[in-house]
Design an enzyme around this catalytic site. Structure first.
Site, PDB file in Angstrom:
ATOM      1  N   LYS A 134     -14.481   8.251  -4.977  1.00 38.32           N
ATOM      2  CA  LYS A 134     -15.696   8.588  -4.385  1.00 38.32           C
ATOM      3  C   LYS A 134     -16.418   9.831  -5.052  1.00 38.32           C
ATOM      4  CE  LYS A 134     -14.042   6.354  -0.176  1.00 38.32           C
ATOM      5  NZ  LYS A 134     -13.345   6.856   1.178  1.00 38.32           N
ATOM      6  N   THR A 182      -8.441   6.256  -2.755  1.00 34.95           N
ATOM      7  CA  THR A 182     -10.027   5.676  -3.309  1.00 34.95           C
ATOM      8  C   THR A 182     -10.830   6.949  -2.851  1.00 34.95           C
ATOM      9  OG1 THR A 182      -9.969   5.086  -0.795  1.00 34.95           O
ATOM     10  CG2 THR A 182      -9.696   3.494  -2.546  1.00 34.95           C
ATOM     11  N   LYS A 229       0.581  14.411   1.105  1.00 35.48           N
ATOM     12  CA  LYS A 229      -0.895  14.827   0.184  1.00 35.48           C
ATOM     13  C   LYS A 229      -1.101  16.457   0.075  1.00 35.48           C
ATOM     14  CE  LYS A 229      -3.238  10.605   2.391  1.00 35.48           C
ATOM     15  NZ  LYS A 229      -4.119   9.928   1.531  1.00 35.48           N
ATOM     16  N   HIS A 270       0.790  -1.056   0.151  1.00 34.69           N
ATOM     17  CA  HIS A 270      -0.133   0.105   0.140  1.00 34.69           C
ATOM     18  C   HIS A 270       0.978   1.243   0.261  1.00 34.69           C
ATOM     19  CE1 HIS A 270      -4.079  -1.264   0.532  1.00 34.69           C
ATOM     20  NE2 HIS A 270      -3.663  -2.532   1.027  1.00 34.69           N
ATOM     21  N   LYS A 284      -8.987  14.093   3.440  1.00 32.99           N
ATOM     22  CA  LYS A 284      -8.258  12.884   3.676  1.00 32.99           C
ATOM     23  C   LYS A 284      -7.166  13.218   4.875  1.00 32.99           C
ATOM     24  CE  LYS A 284      -6.809  13.774  -0.586  1.00 32.99           C
ATOM     25  NZ  LYS A 284      -6.830  12.310  -1.091  1.00 32.99           N
ATOM     26  N   ARG A 285      -6.613  12.144   5.357  1.00 31.85           N
ATOM     27  CA  ARG A 285      -5.701  12.306   6.627  1.00 31.85           C
ATOM     28  C   ARG A 285      -4.603  13.290   6.275  1.00 31.85           C
ATOM     29  NH1 ARG A 285      -5.621   8.781  11.055  1.00 31.85           N
ATOM     30  NH2 ARG A 285      -3.344   9.194  11.289  1.00 31.85           N
TER      31      ARG A 285
HETATM   32  C1  PLP Z   1     -12.206   6.730   1.292  1.00 33.30           C
HETATM   33  C2  PLP Z   1     -11.928   7.333   2.661  1.00 33.30           C
HETATM   34  C3  PLP Z   1     -10.271   7.635   3.021  1.00 33.30           C
HETATM   35  C4  PLP Z   1      -9.242   7.587   2.056  1.00 33.30           C
HETATM   36  O1  PLP Z   1      -9.224   8.662   1.267  1.00 33.30           O
HETATM   37  P1  PLP Z   1      -7.847   9.383   0.255  1.00 33.30           P
HETATM   38  O2  PLP Z   1      -8.351  10.586  -0.230  1.00 33.30           O
HETATM   39  O3  PLP Z   1      -7.958   8.067  -0.897  1.00 33.30           O
HETATM   40  O4  PLP Z   1      -6.544   9.340   1.167  1.00 33.30           O
HETATM   41  C5  PLP Z   1      -9.887   7.946   4.294  1.00 33.30           C
HETATM   42  N1  PLP Z   1     -11.029   8.171   5.359  1.00 33.30           N
HETATM   43  C6  PLP Z   1     -12.125   7.954   4.961  1.00 33.30           C
HETATM   44  C7  PLP Z   1     -13.045   8.246   6.152  1.00 33.30           C
HETATM   45  C8  PLP Z   1     -12.444   7.434   3.768  1.00 33.30           C
HETATM   46  O5  PLP Z   1     -13.783   7.383   3.684  1.00 33.30           O
END
Ligand code: PLP
Length: 805
Positions: free
Chosen positions: A637, A633, A541, A362, A535-536
Site C-alpha cells: 500500500k 500487504t 514486527k 499465512h 501494523k499490529r
Molecule cells: C493492510 C493492513 C494491515 C496489514 O499490514 P501489514 O503491515 O502487512 O501487517 C493491517 N491492518 C490494516 C487496517 C490494514 O489496512
C-alpha cells in the site's frame, strides 16, 4: 486551435471516479430525499448527519440492487464454476465510498451532495468500519473479494458476522484500553438478512454405527442465519456476494424438557448458542477459536447446497479456498456429507474433497500454527473426529505425544490439492522447512501466490490526487491493469511530473496533519519527514527496534532531518505501547528537540485510518526479522502511494526490491541465511550492547527510568526480554538499521532525488495488485478463466413482478 486545458479542466475529464452527468446527479438527489423521507422517516428539521449518511448510503445502494440480482441470475443461467473463499475474517472497513467508486458514481455523488448543501467527507466519516478482522489476513480476504468481482469470477466470500468486531483501542495515560466495537448499533444499510436460507448446524451428540453407515444422533442444533453483502466489481456491472453467518438459537432450544420453572431460564440460555458469532477474537497469528469454529460446518453445508443445485457431476464444480487453517473443519464436514449422507465410497469422497479444497498458509511462527485438543473436538463434533482419525490413518500417519492435539495445517495439507504461501520467500520456507515432509511426498502441491492489494481502495479511494495525476500521464486503464504503471518510467526525469508528484504528497501530508490536530490535538510540521510504522503490535514486527532508533535520534540531537514518526496499535504488546508513548512524552516536550522530532502513537489503527495515513507517508517501516513476515500487504500500500521503504529482506519486501531494483529501497540487516547462521552460533544480545555505545545508552535510559522517573522499573520486562529471550533479535539488526536511517535522512534533504525514487517505486508497484494475485489463483488452483464478459446492465423487466393477467 483550442487553448490548452488547465490542470483542473484536465482532471475533470478523467473518469476513473465516474462521469458527473446531470441525469445521475438528479437521480441521486431524488433517491437521497426519498430515503430520508420513506426509509429514515425524517424531515430536514430533525434529520441528523447520520440520517444524511444513511440516506446517501441507501440512494447509492439502489444502484447496486439491479446489478446484484442480474449478476446472480447470470450465474444461474451460465453456471460458471463457483469459487468459495472461506475466511474467519473479512476486514472490509467502510463501504460507501468504495461502492461509489466501483459503480462510477463518486463524482456524481460529490456533486449531488454539494448541491444539497452537505459535506461529503463529513458524511463518509460517520460510517463505522466493518472491523471483522485483526490485520493483514482479514484485509487480504477483503481485497480478494474486490478483485474477484472486478475480474468477473463467480465468487462468494463466506465468513462470520461478528456482532462485535476488533476492539476499539483507546490510549489512557500511555496504556492501551480496549472498548467494545458495537458496529451494528445504528444498523447496517449494506447487508440483507436471509432468514429463508437459514441452515441447521449440529453439535455434540454421539455416533451410531449401523449396517447402513455412521449416524450422528442426539445432537444439539444451532441455526446459522446468513446475511448477504453486495461486492461490486470496478465498473463492470458485476456484483458478487459476501455471505456472513450469524448464530441463532432454535425456538425449542433447551425447551425439550419444558416445565414452567425452566421456561425463563431456557430463553435466557439462548445466548449460549448465539455467543458463537458474538465477537471476533483479537489475536493475530495465534488463533484458538473454539466458539466460532463450528460455524464452518455452516459454510460447508451451504456449499453443498450449491452442489445439489448444480445437479451436475461431482467433480470440478466448486473450488473452496481456505484462508489459513481457521476454517479447516470444512474438510471433515464435506467428507461427512459425502460418506454419511450421500453414501459415497470413502475413496471417491476423498478424491472430490481434495479436488475441491485448497489451503493458504499465512505464518511460519510455530505458536501460531493451530493445534486443536482432541478431547474438545470429540465432545463438540464426535463424527468429525472419527473422520479425522480415518484421514489420519489413511493419509497422515502422524505420531502424537502429550495431550493429543490435531495439527490443523496437516489436515489442510492432506485434504487439499494445492497449498500456497503468500510471498516467494515464505512459500520457499513453507516447502523446504515447515512442511518439508509433506512437500517430499507431494512436491507438486506446493505453490506460491504473492499477496496483493486492490488499487481501487488503496489508490483511487484513498489518494484521488495521485490516482488522477497518474491517469493524466498514462491513461485510465491502469486501474484495471496495474502492470501499466511501468509506463511511468518514461516520466522519471520529467521535472513537471516530479513537482506534481511531490505536490500531491505535500497536500496529503497537510491534510493528515490537520486531521491529527483536530482529532488528537497534536501539531506536526507538514514539511518534516513522515516516518510511519503502522501494523499490529507484534514482537516479530519489531516496533521496539523503531523505538530504540527514536531514542538514539533523540540522544543525538539535533537530528539530521526533521521527522514525525507514527505507530499504531498482550503483556509484551501492552508494554511496547506504553514504552512508545512514554518515549514520545519526553521527546515531544523537550525544547531542545523542538519541532525537529515528534513521536505520535496513532490510536485505534484500522482500515479507515490506514486510508488516511498511508497517502501522507514518506517513509514506510517494514523491519521484521527476516523469515518471520509471511508477506505483508501494508508494504505494498505504501509503495503504491509514493512512500519509500526502509525494510529487511523479508516477505514481499524481497519482491518489491526485485521489481523496483534494490537501490530504490532502503534495505538493511540480516537475510534469512544470516538469521539461521546466528541461530546456529547462538544469539547473544549482550555482545551488541557491549559493543555499540548508542544502543547501550538507549537501553540504559529505558532500564534506569530516564523516560519514566516516577516508575524507574516500569520497562524491566521489556529490557529483560531484549537481553534474554528475544526470538526476533532486535539488537542484531540495530546498527544496520540506524545506519540505513542515516542514508534515508540524507536523501530526504534532496527533495528531487527523493521524488524520483518515489516515481520509480510507483512505476514498479504493478505486480502488487490483488488482480494479479487472483488471476494466478484462478489459473493455477481454481482452474477458472477470469471473464471479460461484461454482465449486461440491470434491466427492470427481468425482475419486476408482472401480473399474469
Ligand atoms: C493492510 C493492513 C494491515 C496489514 O499490514 P501489514 O503491515 O502487512 O501487517 C493491517 N491492518 C490494516 C487496517 C490494514 O489496512
Amino acid at each position: 486551435m483550442s487553448r490548452p486545458l488547465s490542470d483542473q479542466e484536465r482532471r475533470k475529464q478523467i473518469s476513473i471516479r465516474g462521469i458527473v452527468g446531470a441525469e445521475n446527479v438528479a437521480e441521486l438527489k431524488r433517491g437521497f430525499n426519498r430515503h430520508l423521507h420513506f426509509t429514515l422517516v425524517k424531515d430536514r428539521n430533525v434529520a441528523t448527519p447520520r440520517d444524511y449518511y444513511q440516506a446517501l448510503a441507501h440512494a447509492v445502494r439502489d444502484h447496486l440492487v439491479g446489478r446484484w440480482l442480474r449478476t446472480q441470475q447470470y450465474y444461474y443461467e451460465k453456471d460458471p464454476k463457483r469459487i468459495y473463499y472461506l475466511s474467519l475474517e473479512f476486514y472490509m472497513g467502510r463501504t460507501l465510498q468504495n461502492t461509489m467508486i466501483n459503480l462510477g458514481l463518486q463524482n456524481a455523488c460529490d456533486e449531488a451532495i454539494y448541491q444539497l448543501g452537505l459535506d461529503m467527507e463529513e458524511l463518509e466519516e460517520i460510517e463505522e468500519d466493518a472491523g471483522l478482522g485483526n490485520g493483514g489476513l482479514g484485509r487480504l480476504a477483503a481485497c480478494f473479494l474486490d478483485s474477484m468481482a472486478t475480474l468477473g469470477l463467480a465468487a462468494y466470500g463466506y465468513g462470520i458476522r461478528y456482532e462485535y468486531g476488533i476492539f476499539n483501542q483507546k490510549i489512557r495515560d500511555g496504556w492501551q484500553v480496549e472498548e467494545a466495537d458495537d458496529w451494528l448499533r445504528h444498523g447496517n444499510p449494506w447487508e440483507k438478512a436471509r432468514p429463508e436460507y437459514m441452515l441447521p448446524v449440529h453439535f455434540y451428540g454421539r455416533v451410531e454405527h449401523t449396517a447402513a453407515g455412521a449416524k450422528w444422533v442426539d445432537t444439539q442444533v444451532v441455526l446459522a442465519l446468513p446475511y448477504d453483502t453486495p461486492v461490486p466489481g470496478y465498473m463492470n456491472n458485476t456484483v458478487n456476494t459476501m455471505r456472513l453467518w450469524s448464530a441463532r438459537a432454535p425456538n425449542d432450544f433447551n425447551l425439550r424438557d419444558f416445565n414452567v420453572g425452566d421456561y425463563i431460564q431456557a430463553v435466557l440460555d439462548r445466548n449460549l448458542a448465539e455467543n458463537i458469532s458474538r465477537v471476533l477474537y483479537p489475536n493475530d497469528n495465534g488463533w484458538l477459536k473454539t466458539a466460532e469454529q463450528p460455524l464452518s460446518s455452516g459454510h460447508c453445508r451451504d456449499v453443498l447446497g450449491v452442489f445439489q443445485a448444480a445437479r451436475s457431476a461431482w467433480m470440478g464444480i466448486v473450488a473452496i479456498q481456505l484462508n489459513d487453517t481457521h476454517p479447516a473443519m470444512a474438510i471433515p464436514e464435506l467428507m461427512r456429507i459425502f460418506v454419511d449422507i450421500e453414501k459415497l465410497p470413502w475413496n471417491k469422497a476423498w478424491d472430490i474433497t481434495k479436488q475441491t479444497f485448497a489451503y493458504t498458509n499465512h505464518t511460519v511462527l510455530p505458536e501460531a500454527l493451530e493445534r486443536w485438543p482432541v478431547d474438545l473436538v470429540e465432545k463438540l463434533l464426535p463424527r468429525h473426529l472419527q473422520i479425522i482419525y480415518e484421514i489420519n490413518q489413511r493419509h497422515l500417519d502422524v505420531s502424537e505425544g502429550g495431550t493429543k492435539r490435531i495439527n490443523m495445517a496437516h489436515l489442510c495439507i492432506v485434504g487439499s490439492h494445492a497449498v500456497n504461501g503468500v510471498a516467494k520467500i515464505h512459500s520457499e520456507i513453507v516447502k523446504t522447512q515447515v512442511f518439508k515432509d509433506f512437500a517430499a511426498l507431494e512436491p507438486e502441491k506446493f505453490q506460491n501466490k504473492t499477496n496483493g492489494i486492490t488499487p481501487r481502495r488503496w489508490l483511487l479511494l484513498c489518494n484521488p490526487g495521485l490516482a488522477e495525476l497518474i491517469a493524466e500521464k498514462i491513461g485510465e486503464d491502469y486501474v484495471r491493469d496495474l502492470s501499466q504503471l511501468t509506463k511511468l518510467h518514461e516520466f522519471v526525469d520529467d521535472d513537471l511530473f516530479i513537482r506534481e508528484v511531490a505536490k500531491v504528497k505535500q497536500e496529503n501530508k497537510v491534510k493528515f496533519a490537520l486531521y491529527l490536530e483536530k482529532e488528537y490535538k497534536v501539531k506536526i510540521n507538514p514539511s518534516s519527514m513522515f516516518d510511519v510504522h503502522v501494523k499490529r503490535i507484534h514482537e516479530y514486527k519489531r516496533q521496539l527496534m523503531n523505538c530504540l532508533h527514536i531514542v538514539t535520534m533523540y540522544n543525538r540531537k539535533p537530528p539530521r532531518a526533521p521527522r514525525g514518526p507514527a505507530a499504531p496499535g498482550y503483556h509484551m504488546a501492552k508494554m511496547i505501547i506504553k514504552l512508545i508513548n512514554t518515549v514520545a512524552q519526553v521527546v515531544n516536550n523537550d525544547p531542545v528537540v523542538g519541532s525537529k522530532l515528534k513521536v505520535i502513537f496513532l490510536e485505534n489503527y484500522r482500515v479507515s485510518l490506514a486510508e488516511k495515513v498511508i497517502p501522507a507517508t514518506d517513509l514506510s517501516e517494514q523491519i521484521s526479522t527476516a523469515g518471520t513476515e509471511a508477506s505483508g500487504t501494508g508494504n505494498m500500500k505504501f509503495m503504491l502511494n509514493g512512500a519509500l521503504t526502509i525494510g529487511t529482506m523479508d516477505g514481499a519486501n524481497v519482491e518489491m526490491a526485485e521489481e523496483a531494483g534494490e537501490e530504490n529501497l532502503f534495505i538493511f540487516g540480516m537475510r534469512v541465511e544470516d538469521v539461521t547462521e546466528l541461530d546456529r552460533e547462538g544469539y547473544n544480545a549482550q555482545e551488541y550492547y557491549n559493543r555499540l555505545p548508542e544502543l547501550k545508552q538507549a537501553i540504559d535510559q529505558i532500564k534506569s527510568g530516564f523516560f519514566s522517573p516516577d516508575e524507574p522499573d516500569l520497562f524491566k520486562d521489556v529490557v529483560n526480554m531484549l537481553f534474554h529471550h528475544d526470538r526476533f533479535k532486535v539488537f542484531a539488526d540495530y546498527e544496520a538499521y540506524v545506519k540505513c536511517q542515516e542514508k534515508v535522512s540524507e536523501l530526504y534533504l534532496n527533495s528531487k532525488a527523493w521524488t524520483k525514487m518515489v516515481i520509480r517505486n510507483i512505476a514498479a508497484a504493478g505486480k502488487f495488485s490483488s488482480d494479479r494475485t487472483i488471476k494466478e489463483y484462478a489459473r493455477d488452483i481454481w482452474h477458472v478463466e477470469p471473464s471479460d464478459l461484461k454482465i449486461p446492465p440491470p434491466n427492470e423487466s427481468l425482475y419486476l413482478y408482472h401480473c399474469p393477467i
